[in-house]
Design a protein around this motif. Sequence first.
Motif, mmCIF file in Angstrom:
data_model
loop_
_atom_site.group_PDB
_atom_site.id
_atom_site.type_symbol
_atom_site.label_atom_id
_atom_site.label_comp_id
_atom_site.label_asym_id
_atom_site.label_seq_id
_atom_site.Cartn_x
_atom_site.Cartn_y
_atom_site.Cartn_z
ATOM 1 N N GLY A 78 0.768 -1.237 0.000
ATOM 2 C CA GLY A 78 0.000 0.000 0.000
ATOM 3 C C GLY A 78 0.795 1.280 0.000
ATOM 4 N N CYS A 79 1.711 1.443 -0.921
ATOM 5 C CA CYS A 79 2.438 2.710 -1.003
ATOM 6 C C CYS A 79 1.492 3.802 -1.508
ATOM 7 N N PRO A 80 1.693 5.059 -1.114
ATOM 8 C CA PRO A 80 0.766 6.145 -1.486
ATOM 9 C C PRO A 80 0.539 6.276 -2.988
ATOM 10 N N GLU A 81 1.578 6.129 -3.793
ATOM 11 C CA GLU A 81 1.419 6.259 -5.237
ATOM 12 C C GLU A 81 0.511 5.157 -5.786
ATOM 13 N N LEU A 82 0.675 3.957 -5.259
ATOM 14 C CA LEU A 82 -0.131 2.831 -5.689
ATOM 15 C C LEU A 82 -1.594 3.070 -5.345
ATOM 16 N N LEU A 83 -1.847 3.481 -4.121
ATOM 17 C CA LEU A 83 -3.224 3.724 -3.695
ATOM 18 C C LEU A 83 -3.859 4.840 -4.521
ATOM 19 N N ALA A 84 -3.113 5.881 -4.810
ATOM 20 C CA ALA A 84 -3.645 6.974 -5.635
ATOM 21 C C ALA A 84 -4.008 6.465 -7.023
ATOM 22 N N GLY A 85 -3.167 5.626 -7.602
ATOM 23 C CA GLY A 85 -3.447 5.067 -8.927
ATOM 24 C C GLY A 85 -4.683 4.186 -8.928
ATOM 25 N N MET A 86 -4.827 3.340 -7.910
ATOM 26 C CA MET A 86 -5.998 2.462 -7.844
ATOM 27 C C MET A 86 -7.268 3.262 -7.576
ATOM 28 N N ARG A 87 -7.180 4.276 -6.747
ATOM 29 C CA ARG A 87 -8.356 5.119 -6.494
ATOM 30 C C ARG A 87 -8.774 5.864 -7.768
ATOM 31 N N SER A 88 -7.807 6.296 -8.544
ATOM 32 C CA SER A 88 -8.100 6.966 -9.804
ATOM 33 C C SER A 88 -8.827 6.011 -10.749
ATOM 34 N N ARG A 89 -8.349 4.785 -10.833
ATOM 35 C CA ARG A 89 -8.993 3.780 -11.695
ATOM 36 C C ARG A 89 -10.404 3.489 -11.205
ATOM 37 N N LEU A 90 -10.598 3.403 -9.902
ATOM 38 C CA LEU A 90 -11.925 3.149 -9.340
ATOM 39 C C LEU A 90 -12.871 4.295 -9.691
ATOM 40 N N ARG A 91 -12.390 5.527 -9.630
ATOM 41 C CA ARG A 91 -13.222 6.677 -10.015
ATOM 42 C C ARG A 91 -13.637 6.581 -11.479
ATOM 43 N N ARG A 92 -12.704 6.185 -12.345
ATOM 44 C CA ARG A 92 -13.046 6.049 -13.771
ATOM 45 C C ARG A 92 -14.112 4.971 -13.973
ATOM 46 N N ILE A 93 -14.001 3.866 -13.256
ATOM 47 C CA ILE A 93 -15.001 2.797 -13.360
ATOM 48 C C ILE A 93 -16.355 3.300 -12.866
ATOM 49 N N ASP A 94 -16.365 4.005 -11.739
ATOM 50 C CA ASP A 94 -17.619 4.557 -11.218
ATOM 51 C C ASP A 94 -18.257 5.512 -12.221
ATOM 52 N N GLU A 95 -17.445 6.345 -12.875
ATOM 53 C CA GLU A 95 -17.972 7.271 -13.884
ATOM 54 C C GLU A 95 -18.567 6.507 -15.064
ATOM 55 N N GLN A 96 -17.902 5.427 -15.490
ATOM 56 C CA GLN A 96 -18.431 4.614 -16.592
ATOM 57 C C GLN A 96 -19.765 3.985 -16.188
ATOM 58 N N MET A 97 -19.826 3.493 -14.957
ATOM 59 C CA MET A 97 -21.062 2.877 -14.477
ATOM 60 C C MET A 97 -22.188 3.907 -14.425
ATOM 61 N N ASP A 98 -21.888 5.117 -13.991
ATOM 62 C CA ASP A 98 -22.898 6.177 -13.952
ATOM 63 C C ASP A 98 -23.411 6.490 -15.354
ATOM 64 N N ARG A 99 -22.489 6.594 -16.341
ATOM 65 C CA ARG A 99 -22.903 6.863 -17.720
ATOM 66 C C ARG A 99 -23.781 5.740 -18.252
ATOM 67 N N LEU A 100 -23.394 4.499 -17.978
ATOM 68 C CA LEU A 100 -24.197 3.364 -18.433
ATOM 69 C C LEU A 100 -25.576 3.355 -17.769
ATOM 70 N N ALA A 101 -25.653 3.679 -16.493
ATOM 71 C CA ALA A 101 -26.938 3.719 -15.789
ATOM 72 C C ALA A 101 -27.842 4.797 -16.391
ATOM 73 N N ARG A 102 -27.277 5.965 -16.719
ATOM 74 C CA ARG A 102 -28.071 7.024 -17.348
ATOM 75 C C ARG A 102 -28.556 6.592 -18.738
ATOM 76 N N SER A 103 -27.670 5.954 -19.492
ATOM 77 C CA SER A 103 -28.056 5.465 -20.828
ATOM 78 C C SER A 103 -29.157 4.421 -20.718
ATOM 79 N N ARG A 104 -29.016 3.528 -19.763
ATOM 80 C CA ARG A 104 -30.021 2.477 -19.561
ATOM 81 C C ARG A 104 -31.363 3.092 -19.203
ATOM 82 N N SER A 105 -31.352 4.048 -18.294
ATOM 83 C CA SER A 105 -32.585 4.699 -17.862
ATOM 84 C C SER A 105 -33.266 5.410 -19.029
ATOM 85 N N ALA A 106 -32.488 6.108 -19.841
ATOM 86 C CA ALA A 106 -33.054 6.799 -20.997
ATOM 87 C C ALA A 106 -33.656 5.801 -21.980
ATOM 88 N N LEU A 107 -32.986 4.688 -22.210
ATOM 89 C CA LEU A 107 -33.491 3.677 -23.130
ATOM 90 C C LEU A 107 -34.789 3.065 -22.605
#
Length: 133
Positions: A78-107
């Motif tokens: 758990g070095c700080p740089e590693l945790l920052a990188g994984m948190r960044s990736r998790l944020r990107r995944i969450d953003e993708q999931m949010d976009r997909l949920a909005r697209s699904r709802s609209a459809l």
Amino acid sequence: MRIGELSRRTGVNAHQLRYYEAQGLLEADRGANGYRDYGEPAVLRVKQIRHLLDAGLSTEDIAFLLPCAVGETPELMGCPELLAGMRSRLRRIDEQMDRLARSRSALVDYIDAAERVSSENYPPFDGSEPVSA
């Protein structure tokens, strides 16, 4: 070991192994004949790469994480740089999931609206003509 042996031992095809090498994730020495020669640690490294890819990480993310990887699964120190990188990736995944949920709802809304409109107002669709707006 040569690439074919590494492929057999890890279940990863040679093309993917060459790709990992090109991405800087895997290293091989070259024999006088030009063939790749992998050391025993390459087996563990490939298994780590596969686990991290299965977690949805990009090869760029993995290149950053591998120096902190221990074991096959792998565990990540758990070095700080590693945790920052994984948190960044998790944020990107969450953003993708949010976009997909909005697209699904609209459809779903479009489908519901279309189902409420009486089909008597439209000629039957036989699939031979494109649907126009």
